[in-house]
Scaffold this motif. Structure first.
Motif, PDB file in Angstrom:
ATOM      1  N   TYR A 121       0.827  -1.204   0.000  1.00 35.24           N
ATOM      2  CA  TYR A 121       0.000   0.000   0.000  1.00 35.24           C
ATOM      3  C   TYR A 121       0.866   1.261   0.000  1.00 35.24           C
ATOM      4  CZ  TYR A 121      -3.204   3.668   1.269  1.00 35.24           C
ATOM      5  OH  TYR A 121      -3.908   4.841   1.262  1.00 35.24           O
ATOM      6  N   TYR A 124       1.996   1.830  -3.481  1.00 33.37           N
ATOM      7  CA  TYR A 124       0.916   2.389  -4.292  1.00 33.37           C
ATOM      8  C   TYR A 124       0.752   3.886  -4.017  1.00 33.37           C
ATOM      9  CZ  TYR A 124      -1.281  -1.902  -6.153  1.00 33.37           C
ATOM     10  OH  TYR A 124      -1.572  -3.056  -6.851  1.00 33.37           O
ATOM     11  N   GLN A 128       3.267   5.200  -6.875  1.00 29.01           N
ATOM     12  CA  GLN A 128       2.252   5.217  -7.920  1.00 29.01           C
ATOM     13  C   GLN A 128       1.231   6.347  -7.753  1.00 29.01           C
ATOM     14  OE1 GLN A 128       2.002   2.791 -10.646  1.00 29.01           O
ATOM     15  NE2 GLN A 128       4.131   2.687  -9.966  1.00 29.01           N
ATOM     16  N   ASN A 130      -1.312   6.535  -5.869  1.00 30.32           N
ATOM     17  CA  ASN A 130      -2.635   5.915  -5.931  1.00 30.32           C
ATOM     18  C   ASN A 130      -3.048   5.444  -4.542  1.00 30.32           C
ATOM     19  OD1 ASN A 130      -5.015   4.698  -6.672  1.00 30.32           O
ATOM     20  ND2 ASN A 130      -4.066   2.996  -7.771  1.00 30.32           N
ATOM     21  N   ASP A 132      -5.853   5.131  -3.271  1.00 29.04           N
ATOM     22  CA  ASP A 132      -7.105   4.364  -3.262  1.00 29.04           C
ATOM     23  C   ASP A 132      -6.925   2.930  -3.763  1.00 29.04           C
ATOM     24  OD1 ASP A 132      -8.560   6.596  -2.360  1.00 29.04           O
ATOM     25  OD2 ASP A 132      -8.743   7.355  -4.408  1.00 29.04           O
ATOM     26  N   ALA A 133      -5.694   2.540  -4.039  1.00 30.77           N
ATOM     27  CA  ALA A 133      -5.443   1.190  -4.557  1.00 30.77           C
ATOM     28  C   ALA A 133      -5.799   0.125  -3.529  1.00 30.77           C
ATOM     29  CB  ALA A 133      -3.984   1.054  -4.972  1.00 30.77           C
ATOM     30  N   ASP A 134      -6.216  -1.025  -4.023  1.00 31.79           N
ATOM     31  CA  ASP A 134      -6.544  -2.164  -3.169  1.00 31.79           C
ATOM     32  C   ASP A 134      -5.313  -3.058  -3.056  1.00 31.79           C
ATOM     33  OD1 ASP A 134      -7.561  -4.308  -1.822  1.00 31.79           O
ATOM     34  OD2 ASP A 134      -9.017  -4.883  -3.360  1.00 31.79           O
ATOM     35  N   ALA A 135      -4.722  -3.105  -1.866  1.00 29.15           N
ATOM     36  CA  ALA A 135      -3.499  -3.894  -1.660  1.00 29.15           C
ATOM     37  C   ALA A 135      -3.782  -5.264  -1.062  1.00 29.15           C
ATOM     38  CB  ALA A 135      -2.536  -3.127  -0.754  1.00 29.15           C
ATOM     39  N   ARG A 190      -8.108  -7.514 -11.870  1.00 33.19           N
ATOM     40  CA  ARG A 190      -8.175  -6.123 -12.333  1.00 33.19           C
ATOM     41  C   ARG A 190      -6.864  -5.384 -12.125  1.00 33.19           C
ATOM     42  NH1 ARG A 190     -12.169  -3.732  -7.563  1.00 33.19           N
ATOM     43  NH2 ARG A 190     -10.759  -4.117  -5.808  1.00 33.19           N
ATOM     44  N   ASP A 191      -5.975  -5.952 -11.320  1.00 32.88           N
ATOM     45  CA  ASP A 191      -4.711  -5.283 -11.011  1.00 32.88           C
ATOM     46  C   ASP A 191      -3.564  -5.921 -11.788  1.00 32.88           C
ATOM     47  OD1 ASP A 191      -2.287  -4.339  -9.752  1.00 32.88           O
ATOM     48  OD2 ASP A 191      -3.536  -3.698  -8.062  1.00 32.88           O
ATOM     49  N   ASP A 222     -11.890  -6.672 -15.007  1.00 35.46           N
ATOM     50  CA  ASP A 222     -12.685  -6.064 -13.942  1.00 35.46           C
ATOM     51  C   ASP A 222     -14.115  -6.529 -14.145  1.00 35.46           C
ATOM     52  OD1 ASP A 222     -14.185  -4.420 -12.247  1.00 35.46           O
ATOM     53  OD2 ASP A 222     -12.804  -2.729 -12.477  1.00 35.46           O
TER      54      ASP A 222
END
Length: 343
Positions: A121, A124, A128, A130, A132-135, A190-191, A222
């Motif tokens: 995270y 990210y 990056q 980002n 809001d990224a999902d780690a 999606r990642d 996604d």
């Protein structure tokens, strides 16, 4: 654009493999954990029930074991690659894979994965930009391990079949399917960074990443944008998924993707925590699977089985926590449910 990103990551797999071999030249299976009697009894019972194995057989399948404490840091992260480590692991199945291009693959010896969720995270958010990224994909969840062990108990579920894993994350289940003799495997997530780690694991374990028999590849997908499944329509003989029923707003979209990539006779195997992460999610999923069906018999829940997570934590507790103090052991003991659907 997604294909361009994957192509870039595919070229970086060779770099990851080079790092791995430079830092890990020893046999990573030299410290295989001992099995406790209670666990051995459980595995024999599972094997007898699911694979019709003789319950008196002296060598039941060995479950997937991740030796977190023997992890080797590969990189703390770069401008284009997330932080990654190499973690030794081992497993074996009831029977060897059939004579296919992947027949030499008997075990997955190491997993390429971020050191932990926090470091991923941070990468990210800082590198990056980002936040809001999902780690969450940095974790090998108990549901992925239990589904992998389920495949080890009944490898014929995937042998010689086209397998698609949805929401693959680190791709453990799809990688196991490939090592057990699947005709081909597609990992979808999606990642793209999750797919990079998964395909790096395939590369270092010598699982082919071309389009031939016994190969594995990645595809960005996604569920809320089903156009990503255009090239997969009706192609799956087996669909694998674990810990995907955690967002009530995404359940219908997930069910829609399942229906799209399936054909008559496709088997869907989904593992979920026994205590739902989202209350009522399994019932919502069942209704979603039926809602767009013209015939109730085409898409139905054949069985739902409750299984204790088949993983051996070791009698000395060496697998109880990750190096950063995260409670890996308690997480791995979480009971899981297997949902099996036939289209």
């Amino acid at each position: 654009m997604a294909h361009g990103v994957l192509h870039q990551f595919a070229s970086q797999i060779k770099n990851t493999r080079t790092i791995l071999h430079k830092r890990r030249e020893r046999d990573i299976l030299t410290k295989a954990p001992m099995k406790t009697p209670s666990f051995a009894s459980t595995m024999t019972a599972f094997a007898s029930k699911f694979s019709k194995m003789d319950p008196t057989a002296p060598l039941p399948p060995k479950p997937f074991v991740l030796n977190i404490e023997a992890a080797t840091l590969l990189t703390e992260g770069t401008l284009t690659l997330p932080p990654m480590s190499s973690v030794p692991c081992s497993f074996s199945s009831v029977s060897p894979p059939p004579k296919t291009a992947s027949s030499e693959i008997r075990t997955i010896r190491e997993i390429v994965m971020p050191p932990n969720v926090d470091s991923l995270y941070e990468w990210y958010a800082t590198t990056q930009s980002n936040p809001d990224a999902d780690a969450s994909w940095a974790v090998l969840w108990p549901t992925a391990v239990s589904l992998t062990n389920r495949l080890l108990l009944e490898p014929t579920l995937v042998q010689g079949r086209t397998v698609i894993e949805l929401g693959s994350g680190l791709g453990l289940c799809g990688l196991a399917a490939a090592s057990l003799g699947a005709k081909s495997v597609v990992l979808t997530d999606r990642d793209p960074f999750a797919l990079h780690c998964a395909l790096s694991t395939a590369a270092v374990n010598k699982i082919p990443t071309d389009n031939g028999d016994g190969s594995i590849r990645g595809a960005i997908l996604d569920w809320k944008d089903s156009s990503g499944a255009d090239g997969l329509t009706g192609s799956a003989d087996v669909i694998l998924a674990s810990d995907v029923l955690y967002d009530s707003e995404a359940i219908e979209a997930f069910a829609g993707v399942c229906r799209r990539i399936a054909h008559d006779g496709t088997i869907l195997l989904v593992t979920d925590p026994k205590t739902e992460r989202c209350e009522g999610a399994r019932e919502s999923f069942r209704k979603a699977m039926h809602s767009k069906s013209n015939n109730d018999d085409i898409s139905k829940q054949e069985e739902v089985e409750l299984e204790d997570l088949p993983i051996d934590m070791g009698s000395d507790g060496i697998f109880f926590s990750t190096p950063d103090g995260k409670d890996h052991g308690r997480r791995m003991k979480e009971p899981t449910v297997l949902l099996r659907y036939k289209f």
